[in-house]
Design a protein around this motif. Structure first.
Motif, PDB file in Angstrom:
ATOM      1  N   ASN A 299       0.860  -1.177   0.000  1.00 18.86           N
ATOM      2  CA  ASN A 299       0.000   0.000   0.000  1.00 18.86           C
ATOM      3  C   ASN A 299       0.895   1.226   0.000  1.00 18.86           C
ATOM      4  O   ASN A 299       2.050   1.173   0.427  1.00 18.86           O
ATOM      5  CB  ASN A 299      -0.914   0.005   1.233  1.00 18.86           C
ATOM      6  N   VAL A 300       0.382   2.309  -0.533  1.00 16.89           N
ATOM      7  CA  VAL A 300       1.072   3.598  -0.518  1.00 16.89           C
ATOM      8  C   VAL A 300       0.183   4.578   0.231  1.00 16.89           C
ATOM      9  O   VAL A 300      -0.971   4.786  -0.153  1.00 16.89           O
ATOM     10  CB  VAL A 300       1.357   4.109  -1.943  1.00 16.89           C
ATOM     11  N   ILE A 301       0.703   5.154   1.333  1.00 16.63           N
ATOM     12  CA  ILE A 301      -0.097   6.021   2.195  1.00 16.63           C
ATOM     13  C   ILE A 301       0.529   7.416   2.222  1.00 16.63           C
ATOM     14  O   ILE A 301       1.737   7.556   2.413  1.00 16.63           O
ATOM     15  CB  ILE A 301      -0.186   5.465   3.623  1.00 16.63           C
ATOM     16  N   ILE A 315      -3.349  17.621  12.703  1.00 15.67           N
ATOM     17  CA  ILE A 315      -4.419  17.518  11.721  1.00 15.67           C
ATOM     18  C   ILE A 315      -3.755  17.279  10.374  1.00 15.67           C
ATOM     19  O   ILE A 315      -2.874  18.039   9.965  1.00 15.67           O
ATOM     20  CB  ILE A 315      -5.272  18.798  11.672  1.00 15.67           C
ATOM     21  N   VAL A 316      -4.155  16.207   9.683  1.00 15.30           N
ATOM     22  CA  VAL A 316      -3.537  15.868   8.402  1.00 15.30           C
ATOM     23  C   VAL A 316      -4.612  15.459   7.411  1.00 15.30           C
ATOM     24  O   VAL A 316      -5.750  15.134   7.786  1.00 15.30           O
ATOM     25  CB  VAL A 316      -2.510  14.716   8.539  1.00 15.30           C
ATOM     26  N   LEU A 317      -4.226  15.458   6.158  1.00 13.21           N
ATOM     27  CA  LEU A 317      -5.046  14.830   5.125  1.00 13.21           C
ATOM     28  C   LEU A 317      -4.374  13.509   4.774  1.00 13.21           C
ATOM     29  O   LEU A 317      -3.216  13.482   4.375  1.00 13.21           O
ATOM     30  CB  LEU A 317      -5.157  15.718   3.882  1.00 13.21           C
ATOM     31  N   LYS A 318      -5.110  12.435   4.912  1.00 13.85           N
ATOM     32  CA  LYS A 318      -4.579  11.108   4.647  1.00 13.85           C
ATOM     33  C   LYS A 318      -5.279  10.506   3.434  1.00 13.85           C
ATOM     34  O   LYS A 318      -6.491  10.562   3.308  1.00 13.85           O
ATOM     35  CB  LYS A 318      -4.779  10.198   5.867  1.00 13.85           C
ATOM     36  N   SER A 319      -4.498   9.935   2.551  1.00 13.13           N
ATOM     37  CA  SER A 319      -5.043   9.180   1.430  1.00 13.13           C
ATOM     38  C   SER A 319      -4.098   8.029   1.141  1.00 13.13           C
ATOM     39  O   SER A 319      -2.934   8.048   1.554  1.00 13.13           O
ATOM     40  CB  SER A 319      -5.195  10.062   0.187  1.00 13.13           C
ATOM     41  N   ILE A 324      -9.728   6.941   0.135  1.00 18.23           N
ATOM     42  CA  ILE A 324      -9.860   8.235  -0.520  1.00 18.23           C
ATOM     43  C   ILE A 324      -9.453   9.337   0.461  1.00 18.23           C
ATOM     44  O   ILE A 324      -9.368   9.111   1.669  1.00 18.23           O
ATOM     45  CB  ILE A 324     -11.296   8.447  -1.033  1.00 18.23           C
ATOM     46  N   PRO A 325      -9.165  10.566  -0.026  1.00 16.59           N
ATOM     47  CA  PRO A 325      -8.675  11.640   0.859  1.00 16.59           C
ATOM     48  C   PRO A 325      -9.615  11.926   2.026  1.00 16.59           C
ATOM     49  O   PRO A 325     -10.794  12.229   1.840  1.00 16.59           O
ATOM     50  CB  PRO A 325      -8.560  12.840  -0.088  1.00 16.59           C
ATOM     51  N   THR A 326      -9.059  11.838   3.239  1.00 17.60           N
ATOM     52  CA  THR A 326      -9.844  11.983   4.466  1.00 17.60           C
ATOM     53  C   THR A 326      -9.043  12.756   5.500  1.00 17.60           C
ATOM     54  O   THR A 326      -7.829  12.538   5.639  1.00 17.60           O
ATOM     55  CB  THR A 326     -10.209  10.595   5.036  1.00 17.60           C
ATOM     56  N   PHE A 327      -9.699  13.670   6.209  1.00 21.50           N
ATOM     57  CA  PHE A 327      -9.042  14.402   7.289  1.00 21.50           C
ATOM     58  C   PHE A 327      -8.966  13.517   8.535  1.00 21.50           C
ATOM     59  O   PHE A 327      -9.951  12.874   8.920  1.00 21.50           O
ATOM     60  CB  PHE A 327      -9.804  15.689   7.612  1.00 21.50           C
ATOM     61  N   TYR A 328      -7.781  13.514   9.171  1.00 23.33           N
ATOM     62  CA  TYR A 328      -7.569  12.745  10.396  1.00 23.33           C
ATOM     63  C   TYR A 328      -6.920  13.626  11.452  1.00 23.33           C
ATOM     64  O   TYR A 328      -6.206  14.589  11.137  1.00 23.33           O
ATOM     65  CB  TYR A 328      -6.648  11.551  10.133  1.00 23.33           C
ATOM     66  N   LYS A 329      -7.162  13.247  12.694  1.00 26.15           N
ATOM     67  CA  LYS A 329      -6.449  13.830  13.822  1.00 26.15           C
ATOM     68  C   LYS A 329      -5.561  12.737  14.405  1.00 26.15           C
ATOM     69  O   LYS A 329      -6.032  11.661  14.776  1.00 26.15           O
ATOM     70  CB  LYS A 329      -7.433  14.325  14.880  1.00 26.15           C
ATOM     71  N   ILE A 330      -4.238  13.010  14.445  1.00 30.57           N
ATOM     72  CA  ILE A 330      -3.280  12.052  14.981  1.00 30.57           C
ATOM     73  C   ILE A 330      -2.847  12.530  16.354  1.00 30.57           C
ATOM     74  O   ILE A 330      -2.262  13.611  16.496  1.00 30.57           O
ATOM     75  CB  ILE A 330      -2.056  11.913  14.058  1.00 30.57           C
ATOM     76  N   LYS A 751     -12.721   7.204  -5.836  1.00 25.84           N
ATOM     77  CA  LYS A 751     -12.278   5.822  -5.824  1.00 25.84           C
ATOM     78  C   LYS A 751     -10.781   5.766  -5.597  1.00 25.84           C
ATOM     79  O   LYS A 751     -10.019   6.440  -6.283  1.00 25.84           O
ATOM     80  CB  LYS A 751     -12.635   5.129  -7.139  1.00 25.84           C
ATOM     81  N   ALA A 752     -10.347   4.967  -4.620  1.00 23.95           N
ATOM     82  CA  ALA A 752      -8.922   4.776  -4.371  1.00 23.95           C
ATOM     83  C   ALA A 752      -8.342   3.826  -5.414  1.00 23.95           C
ATOM     84  O   ALA A 752      -9.070   3.108  -6.106  1.00 23.95           O
ATOM     85  CB  ALA A 752      -8.697   4.229  -2.964  1.00 23.95           C
ATOM     86  N   VAL A 753      -7.028   3.809  -5.504  1.00 27.46           N
ATOM     87  CA  VAL A 753      -6.340   3.066  -6.562  1.00 27.46           C
ATOM     88  C   VAL A 753      -6.716   1.588  -6.545  1.00 27.46           C
ATOM     89  O   VAL A 753      -6.960   0.982  -7.595  1.00 27.46           O
ATOM     90  CB  VAL A 753      -4.817   3.235  -6.415  1.00 27.46           C
ATOM     91  N   GLN A 754      -6.766   0.967  -5.368  1.00 31.88           N
ATOM     92  CA  GLN A 754      -7.027  -0.470  -5.296  1.00 31.88           C
ATOM     93  C   GLN A 754      -8.516  -0.812  -5.259  1.00 31.88           C
ATOM     94  O   GLN A 754      -8.874  -1.990  -5.274  1.00 31.88           O
ATOM     95  CB  GLN A 754      -6.326  -1.070  -4.072  1.00 31.88           C
TER      96      GLN A 754
END
Length: 933
Positions: A299-301, A315-319, A324-330, A751-754
Motif C-alpha cells: 500500500n502507498v499512504i 491535523i492531516v489529510l490522509k489518502s 480516498i482523501p480523508t481528514f484525520y487527527k493524529i 475511488k482509491a487506486v485499489q
C-alpha cells in the motif's frame, strides 16, 4: 484478419479523444483568432495579450529548435480555455488540435513557477513538432488508410508515451530556468525509489502498480531522453524516432532503432541510464529523522499538510491506494481519529486554525464542461460538521484567521489575473490585492490576523515572500526578494513564518523570524526527497511531510536554525552538462511581436473530417468518416455500408450540435436494394429510410463527496419501407414513427487506486419507446445498480436490477436491450425482471508482463447470482432463469499503454433454457467491448 486489424486499432483510438470536453462552452462567448502559417489560436475575447505571447513563443520555438526532432511542421489549432480550474493542456490527433487550460497551478513544486502560458507553449508545441515529424513511412500509410486516427495508432504502437512526454519535459528544462528537470520534487521520484532499495523491472516502470509507488512515464521519459542526449549526442532521438515512425524495423521499431543508432540493446540502454543516475544519488546523505507515520506493505499512504493543535495533536489529510482523501487527527500517542472525508477537490491543500479546517472544493458548471468553480468549505474538527461559505468562485488555497473571523484566498479571474481577497465568514469582501503579471499562492494570516503573508511569482518564474497589512492600501513588503527558486506551504507559528523552499537539488524547510526586523532565512531541515508543510512542536522539534517511495510520511527533525544565503537558484539536476545556459534565457530574449487578431467564425470547418475507418463484421463492409470542429461543438459521422448477403447499399449521416444548452441530435440513413425470399421461388426487394431528430441535455451535478452525471434525451424516429420491383405490386409500403425517451444517471464517490469500484455508486437508466402513428407498439425498460463496500476495503458488493415490459401486438418490435440472466440465450418476453448480486474481490497483483505486449496489473474474481423471470401476458406463465457463477477478470495494459480488462465467465444454469436443450455449465469469454464503443 480484418477484424484483428480493427481490434488492434481500437486499443488506441479513444486515447487521444478522452481529454476533449464536447460542447464545453456556451454560444454566447465571442471567439477571436490569431492566425499564422504555423498556428491558429482561438480564444475568448479579452485574451488577446495571452494569444500574442503564445504565438511569439511558438514561432521562435519552430525557428530555432524544431530541427532537434525534425524539419516538418503541420499547422495546428490551439483553443485557449480560461474558465477551467485544472492547470493542464494537451495536443491530440483525431482531430489534430490542442487546448490550453490557462489557470496557473498553486503548487509551484510540481510544475514550476514560470509563466504558465509560456510553460504550456514550450511543452505542448513540442508535441506539435513530434506529431508533425512522426507522420512518415508506415505511420503515413496508416494515416492514408485511417486518417488521423491511423497516425495516432501507428505512433502509439511505434513510439512510447514516455518518449513523447520525456522529450517535452526536456524542452521545458532546456528552454526555461524551471523546467521539470530542474524541480527537486519531479526528479526525486526515482531517487526516492532507489533510496528505499526498491528495484523494478522495465515493464513495471512502464506500466506502474496498484500496490507499489512507481513514478509515471513523465519521470521515466525525462531520465531516458536526457541520458540519450548526454551519451549519444543532440540528434540521437531525431534519428531514432525517424526510423521508429517509419516502422524500421517493423517489429519493435523503437527498440530496433535504439540498437541501430546506439550500438547497444534497448534493455542495456535503460540499465546504463539508471546506473548513470544512481551513481549520483549515492553521494547524497540524509539527516537523522524519526518517522511518525508507519509503512504498510502493499500500500502507498500519504500524510500531507500537517497542522498542530492546542493539545499537541496533528491535523492531516490522509489518502492511500486503499482510502480516498480523508481528514484525520493524529494524537500524541500516534492513534488516528477520522474527522471527515474531503470533498472532491483539484488538489490536497487545506488550512487549519481555531479548530476549523478550510479548503476549496470542486464545483463544476452543471452544463458547460469548460466552466469550473470552487466553493470554500469549513469543517469543524471536533464534530466533523461541514459548512459551505461561498460557492461558484475561482478561489484557491484559502486560509482561516486565528480568531476564526476572516478568511483569505487567492483569486484567478477569467483574464487569468491573480489576487488575494480577505473576506468575512459570510464571504463579504474586506480587502483585496490584485497584481497584474503576479501569481499569488498559499497565503497565511499573521499571528495577530492583521496582516497576511503570501508566496508570489513573477512572469520570469522568480518567487518571493511578501507581506501585506490588511486595510492599509500600502505596497506589499518584501520578506524574501524575487529569485529563481520555489516557495510554498507557508505556516505561521507566533512570530515565526515557516515555509518550504528549493535549494539546488532539494526542497527544504526554512523559517523567518518576524518582528520589528525580519531575521533569516534559517534552514531548519533538509532531506534528499523533499520536506513540505513544516511545523514546530512545543519541544522544539520540527515535523514535516516527507516524500518517500511509500508515500508522504510525517517525520520529526531536530531543526538546525542555520542562517543561509537566500539567493540559491534551481539547477538542472543530474544532467546539467547537456544544457546550454544561453538556451535557458530563451523566454527572456524573445523579440516583441504583434500578430493580427480577427473574429473567429464558429462555422469554420464545421465538418472537419479527420479520420476514416473501414470495418468488416460478417456480412457487412462499412466505411465511416469522422468529423469534429475546432471548438468541439459539432460532431459528425458519414457512413457507407454494403451487406454482402442482401447486396444492399446504405448511406447515413449522424450529427450532434453541442453549443446549445439543449443539444440537437439528428441522423439519416438510406438503404437501397434490400433483398429477402418471399417464398422458395420469389425474391423481393425494398428500400428503407430511417431518420431521427431530437434533443439531449447532459447535466453535471458533481459536487461535495460525489461525481454525478445526468443525461436526458428525446428523439423522434421514423422508418419507411418502400417495396420495389415485383414486391411493389403485392406488398404495401409501411411507415413507422416512434418516440424514444431516455434518462441516464451515474453517481459515485471518489475511488482509491485499489478499489475495484467506488465504495458507493449508483447507475440508473429509464427508457420508453412508443409508436406515434396508426400502428401500436411500446416498450419500457429500466435498469440500475448500487455499489457498496465489501468485507475488505478492496472488495465490492454490487446489486443490480432490471425490468422491461412491451406490448404483444407485434405490429412493431423494438430492439431488446434487457440484461438477461448470464449464461442463457436471451428471449424477448412481453414482461421481464431481473435481480443480480455480485461480489468482487482481488485475487493477485502480478505486476508482470511479457514482450512489451501485455502487462497484468491485477487478477480479480466476481461471484454472482442472477434471479430472472420472463412472463407471458397471454397465459400468465412465468419462466425462471436463475444462474450462479464466477467471473475472472484480468486488468491489463497492452503495448505498455492501453488499459484493457477482459475475462472468463462460468455460469451454472439453475433452470432450463426456454428453447433448445439446456447445457447447465456455460463458459464464456468476456471481451473488452468498451474498446469498440
Amino acid at each position: 484478419m480484418k477484424k484483428g486489424v480493427i481490434f488492434f486499432f481500437s486499443f488506441f483510438s479513444f486515447h487521444f479523444l478522452q481529454a476533449q470536453q464536447f460542447g464545453g462552452n456556451p454560444s454566447s462567448i465571442h471567439w477571436k483568432q490569431l492566425n499564422t502559417d504555423t498556428i491558429r489560436i482561438v480564444f475568448p475575447q479579452g485574451l488577446e495579450t495571452k494569444a500574442n505571447r503564445i504565438a511569439t513563443v511558438v514561432h521562435a520555438l519552430q525557428k530555432n529548435f524544431g530541427h532537434t526532432i525534425g524539419d516538418s511542421i503541420r499547422k495546428i489549432n490551439i483553443l485557449l480555455q480560461s474558465q477551467t480550474l485544472l492547470s493542464n493542456a494537451y495536443v491530440g490527433l483525431a482531430p489534430y488540435r490542442s487546448e490550453f487550460y490557462l489557470t496557473p497551478p498553486q503548487n509551484p513544486f510540481t510544475l514550476g513557477a514560470v509563466d504558465w502560458a509560456d510553460n504550456l507553449s514550450i511543452h505542448e508545441f513540442r508535441h506539435v513538432q513530434q506529431y508533425s515529424n512522426f507522420n512518415k513511412g508506415f505511420s503515413k500509410f496508416a494515416s492514408f488508410v485511417l486518417g488521423e486516427q491511423g497516425q495516432a495508432l501507428a505512433n502509439a504502437a511505434a513510439i512510447p508515451d514516455w518518449f513523447f512526454e520525456g522529450d517535452a519535459v526536456y524542452s521545458e528544462t532546456r528552454l526555461t530556468k524551471q523546467g521539470r528537470g530542474s524541480l527537486p520534487l519531479f526528479m526525486n521520484s526515482y531517487q526516492a525509489v532507489y533510496a528505499a532499495n526498491k528495484h523494478y523491472s522495465f515493464a513495471q516502470m512502464r506500466n506502474g502498480s496498484l500496490q507499489q509507488y512507481i513514478p509515471n512515464h513523465y519521470s521515466l521519459g525525462y531520465l531516458l531522453v536526457s541520458y540519450g542526449r548526454i551519451k549519444f549526442g543532440e540528434d540521437i532521438w531525431r534519428k531514432i524516432t525517424n526510423d521508429a515512425a517509419r516502422f524500421t524495423p517493423f517489429f519493435y521499431p523503437f527498440q530496433g532503432a535504439v540498437k541501430k543508432h546506439t550500438g547497444i540493446s534497448f534493455e542495456q540502454f535503460v540499465k546504463d541510464a539508471m546506473k548513470y543516475y544512481q551513481s549520483q544519488w549515492l553521494s547524497q546523505a540524509d539527516e537523522k529523522m524519526d518517522w511518525i507515520t508507519p509503512i504498510k506493505t502493499n500500500n502507498v499512504i500519504n500524510y500531507t499538510n500537517p497542522y498542530v493543535t492546542a493539545d499537541g495533536s496533528f491535523i492531516v489529510l490522509k489518502s492511500s491506494y486503499q482510502e480516498i482523501p480523508t481528514f484525520y487527527k493524529i494524537g500524541v500517542d500516534t492513534r488516528e481519529k477520522k474527522i471527515a472525508v474531503k470533498d472532491i477537490s483539484i488538489d490536497n491543500y487545506f488550512s487549519f486554525n481555531n479548530g476549523k479546517i478550510i479548503y476549496a472544493a470542486f464545483q463544476p458548471d452543471p452544463r458547460w464542461g469548460s466552466r469550473e468553480y470552487n466553493s470554500l468549505k469549513v469543517v469543524d474538527v471536533e464534530s466533523g460538521e461541514e459548512k459551505r461559505l461561498v460557492s461558484k468562485t475561482k478561489y484557491f488555497s484559502p486560509d482561516i484567521s486565528h480568531n476564526g473571523n476572516k478568511i483569505i484566498a487567492v483569486v484567478v479571474d477569467p483574464s487569468v489575473e491573480s489576487g488575494c481577497l480577505v473576506m468575512d465568514m459570510e464571504g463579504k469582501l474586506i480587502d483585496s490585492v490584485i497584481k497584474k503579471d503576479i501569481v499569488f499562492s498559499m497565503p497565511k494570516f499573521s499571528a495577530n490576523d492583521e496582516s497576511f503573508y503570501v508566496a508570489a511569482r513573477n512572469q520570469s518564474g522568480e518567487m518571493a515572500l511578501l507581506a501585506y497589512r490588511i486595510g492599509s492600501k500600502q505596497a506589499m513588503q518584501t520578506l524574501l526578494p524575487y529569485s529563481n527558486r520555489l516557495i510554498g506551504f507557508l505556516q505561521v507559528q507566533g512570530d515565526t513564518l515557516l515555509f518550504s523552499m528549493s535549494n539546488h537539488n532539494r526542497d527544504e524547510m526554512y523559517a523567518l523570524v518576524l518582528g520589528s526586523s525580519v531575521k533569516g532565512p534559517y534552514r531548519l531541515a533538509s532531506y534528499s526527497s523533499g520536506i513540505y508543510q513544516g511545523l514546530l512542536q512545543r519541544d522544539g522539534r520540527l515535523i514535516g511531510s516527507v516524500f518517500t517511495a511509500d508515500g508522504y510520511r510525517l517525520g520529526s527533525f531536530a531543526p538546525k536554525w542555520e542562517m543561509v544565503n537566500a539567493t540559491n537558484e534551481l539547477a538542472d539536476l543530474y544532467v546539467g552538462d547537456v544544457f546550454k545556459k544561453s538556451d535557458q534565457l530563451f523566454l527572456q530574449q524573445l523579440p516583441d511581436r504583434e500578430f493580427s487578431v480577427s473574429k473567429y467564425k464558429k462555422t469554420f470547418q464545421l465538418l472537419n473530417i479527420h479520420s476514416y475507418r473501414p470495418f468488416y463484421e460478417n456480412p457487412e463492409y462499412s466505411f465511416t468518416l469522422y468529423g469534429q470542429n475546432v471548438l468541439n461543438t459539432f460532431r459528425s459521422e458519414i457512413a457507407y455500408t454494403y451487406n454482402e448477403n442482401e447486396g444492399s447499399h446504405q448511406l447515413g449521416f449522424n450529427g450532434t450540435l453541442g453549443s446549445r444548452y439543449l443539444q440537437p441530435v439528428f441522423g439519416f440513413n438510406q438503404t437501397w436494394h434490400r433483398t429477402a425470399a418471399l417464398n422458395k421461388d420469389t425474391l423481393v426487394n425494398w428500400n428503407t429510410q430511417t431518420a431521427f431528430i431530437g434533443l439531449q441535455l447532459p447535466i453535471n451535478l458533481s459536487g461535495g463527496k460525489q461525481y454525478r452525471n445526468l443525461l436526458l434525451s428525446t428523439t423522434v424516429n421514423t422508418e419507411q419501407i418502400q417495396w420495389t420491383g415485383i414486391a411493389e405490386k403485392i406488398l404495401s409500403n409501411r411507415n413507422f414513427n416512434y418516440l424514444n425517451v431516455r434518462l441516464q444517471f451515474a453517481g459515485q464517490i471518489q475511488k482509491a487506486v485499489q478499489h475495484i469500484y467506488p465504495h458507493w455508486a449508483q447507475t440508473f437508466l429509464v427508457q420508453y419507446k412508443s409508436i406515434l402513428n396508426k400502428n401500436s407498439a411500446h416498450q419500457f425498460l429500466t435498469t440500475g445498480a448500487l455499489y457498496f463496500p465489501g468485507l475488505h476495503t478492496t472488495h465490492n458488493l454490487v446489486v443490480s436490477a432490471a425490468f422491461q415490459r412491451r406490448d404483444t401486438l407485434q405490429q412493431y418490435v423494438f430492439t431488446n436491450n434487457f440484461p438477461f440472466a448470464r449464461g442463457y440465450t436471451a428471449v424477448d418476453f412481453p414482461q421481464m425482471w431481473r435481480f443480480g448480486v455480485n461480489y468482487h474481490i482481488p485475487l493477485v497483483y502480478p505486476d508482470w508482463g511479457f514482450g512489451g505486449i501485455v502487462y497484468f496489473q491485477r487478477v480479480r474474481a466476481n461471484l454472482f447470482y442472477d434471479y430472472s423471470r420472463g412472463k407471458s401476458l397471454r397465459t400468465g406463465i412465468e419462466y425462471p432463469f436463475n444462474t450462479v457463477g464466477t467471473e475472472i477478470f484480468f486488468d491489463t495494459k497492452w503495448w505498455n499503454q492501453q488499459p484493457v480488462t477482459f475475462g472468463i465467465r462460468y455460469s451454472h444454469l439453475l433452470n432450463n433454457e426456454f428453447r433448445g436443450s439446456t447445457q447447465p455449465n456455460v463458459w464464456e469469454l468476456i471481451l473488452p467491448v468498451n474498446l469498440l464503443q
